[in-house]
Structures are given as structure tokens and as C-alpha cells.
Design a protein around this motif. Structure first.
Motif, PDB file in Angstrom:
ATOM      1  N   LYS A  42       0.825  -1.210   0.000  1.00 15.25           N
ATOM      2  CA  LYS A  42       0.000   0.000   0.000  1.00 15.25           C
ATOM      3  C   LYS A  42       0.862   1.264   0.000  1.00 15.25           C
ATOM      4  CE  LYS A  42      -4.413  -1.101   0.323  1.00 15.25           C
ATOM      5  NZ  LYS A  42      -5.445  -0.542  -0.507  1.00 15.25           N
ATOM      6  N   ASN A  43       2.022   1.211   0.677  1.00 16.29           N
ATOM      7  CA  ASN A  43       2.873   2.399   0.807  1.00 16.29           C
ATOM      8  C   ASN A  43       3.865   2.578  -0.336  1.00 16.29           C
ATOM      9  OD1 ASN A  43       1.661   3.171   3.217  1.00 16.29           O
ATOM     10  ND2 ASN A  43       3.028   1.872   4.416  1.00 16.29           N
ATOM     11  N   ASP A  45       5.187   3.377  -4.063  1.00 13.83           N
ATOM     12  CA  ASP A  45       4.656   4.191  -5.164  1.00 13.83           C
ATOM     13  C   ASP A  45       4.367   3.259  -6.347  1.00 13.83           C
ATOM     14  OD1 ASP A  45       7.398   5.211  -7.117  1.00 13.83           O
ATOM     15  OD2 ASP A  45       7.544   3.883  -5.385  1.00 13.83           O
ATOM     16  N   GLU A  46       3.554   3.735  -7.287  1.00 12.72           N
ATOM     17  CA  GLU A  46       3.070   2.880  -8.369  1.00 12.72           C
ATOM     18  C   GLU A  46       4.195   2.359  -9.252  1.00 12.72           C
ATOM     19  OE1 GLU A  46      -0.156   4.622 -10.542  1.00 12.72           O
ATOM     20  OE2 GLU A  46      -1.392   4.810  -8.745  1.00 12.72           O
ATOM     21  N   LYS A  70      -1.969   0.243 -10.272  1.00 14.86           N
ATOM     22  CA  LYS A  70      -3.056   1.171  -9.929  1.00 14.86           C
ATOM     23  C   LYS A  70      -4.206   0.425  -9.270  1.00 14.86           C
ATOM     24  CE  LYS A  70      -2.090   4.559 -13.502  1.00 14.86           C
ATOM     25  NZ  LYS A  70      -2.496   5.125 -14.781  1.00 14.86           N
ATOM     26  N   LYS A  73      -3.253  -0.497  -5.706  1.00  9.71           N
ATOM     27  CA  LYS A  73      -3.296   0.682  -4.837  1.00  9.71           C
ATOM     28  C   LYS A  73      -4.731   1.033  -4.458  1.00  9.71           C
ATOM     29  CE  LYS A  73      -0.056   3.105  -4.082  1.00  9.71           C
ATOM     30  NZ  LYS A  73       0.785   3.160  -2.907  1.00  9.71           N
TER      31      LYS A  73
END
Length: 129
Positions: A42-43, A45-46, A70, A73
Motif C-alpha cells: 500500500k505504501n 509508489d506505483e 493502480k 493501490k
């Protein structure tokens, strides 16, 4: 981390030895480990998540990896848990299939015996025997 479980094919998890895969599977059964893996995903970055998906062999091209990142996330914690449990089950099935294949390939006699039994059942079903 758990995203690539059971998804052999291109690099990533397919090249790992069974002992490390079973260790990872056991770790994912630990609720605290699963929560920390979820928090890590979750933390991230994409772009990092997309790179992880590419290296695990789940995605074949960068566009697919970015789309999956995406979607990951946007998942709720419940959806993430369900996905990780499903991946764990799929990995277990894959490991069982690999072990079965290994046993079958190691013994020609067993393969011939199973083929004869299958042929007998098929002939019996068709009414020939």
C-alpha cells in the motif's frame, strides 16, 4: 511479494527453489507478516509496485504492470487479504502439481500403469469391455 505467488512462467517466482517458496508460503500464513506485506504494498509508489510485478513474472509488459499497480493501490484491506489468500492457495496447488509431475516423470512404470488403467476405464465407459 505475495503478488507473484503461483505465477510461474517468466522469471521471478518460477526460478526459486521449493524450500524458499514453502518458507514464503508459511510466512504468508502468519497474520502479522501478511499485514506487514499489505502495508508495504500500500505504501509503495506505483512505479516501484509496477517494477515488482514485472520482476515477479506476473506482467509481461510495462503498461500491464502499471495498470495492475493502480488496481492494487485502489484495493481495500479486505480485498487485499482475499487476493493474498487466493495467491497462497494457487501457489500451493502449483507446488502440488510440480511435485506430482516430478513423481510421474521419475517412474515410467507408474505412467504406463496409469495409462492402462485410464484406457480400461475409457473402454468400460464406451461399452467395449
Amino acid at each position: 511479494m505475495a503478488m507473484g505467488m503461483g505465477m510461474g512462467g517468466h522469471g521471478g517466482m518460477a526460478g526459486m527453489d521449493p524450500s524458499s517458496l514453502s518458507g514464503m508460503s508459511a510466512a504468508m500464513k502468519n497474520p502479522a507478516m501478511m499485514e506487514s506485506a499489505m502495508a508495504m504494498m500500500k505504501n509503495m509508489d506505483e512505479d516501484s509496485l509496477a517494477n515488482m510485478l514485472m520482476s515477479s513474472g506476473m506482467c509481461r509488459n510495462p503498461d500491464q504492470a502499471k495498470t495492475m499497480a493502480k488496481q492494487v493501490k485502489g484495493m481495500s484491506d479486505t480485498q487485499m487479504r482475499m487476493m493474498m489468500k487466493t495467491a497462497s492457495v494457487v501457489q500451493g496447488v502449483g507446488q502440488a502439481a510440480a511435485r506430482t509431475k516430478e513423481v510421474l516423470l521419475s517412474s515410467r512404470t507408474l505412467v504406463v500403469a496409469l495409462a492402462v488403467i485410464l484406457l480400461a476405464v475409457l473402454l468400460r465407459y464406451l461399452g467395449i469391455m
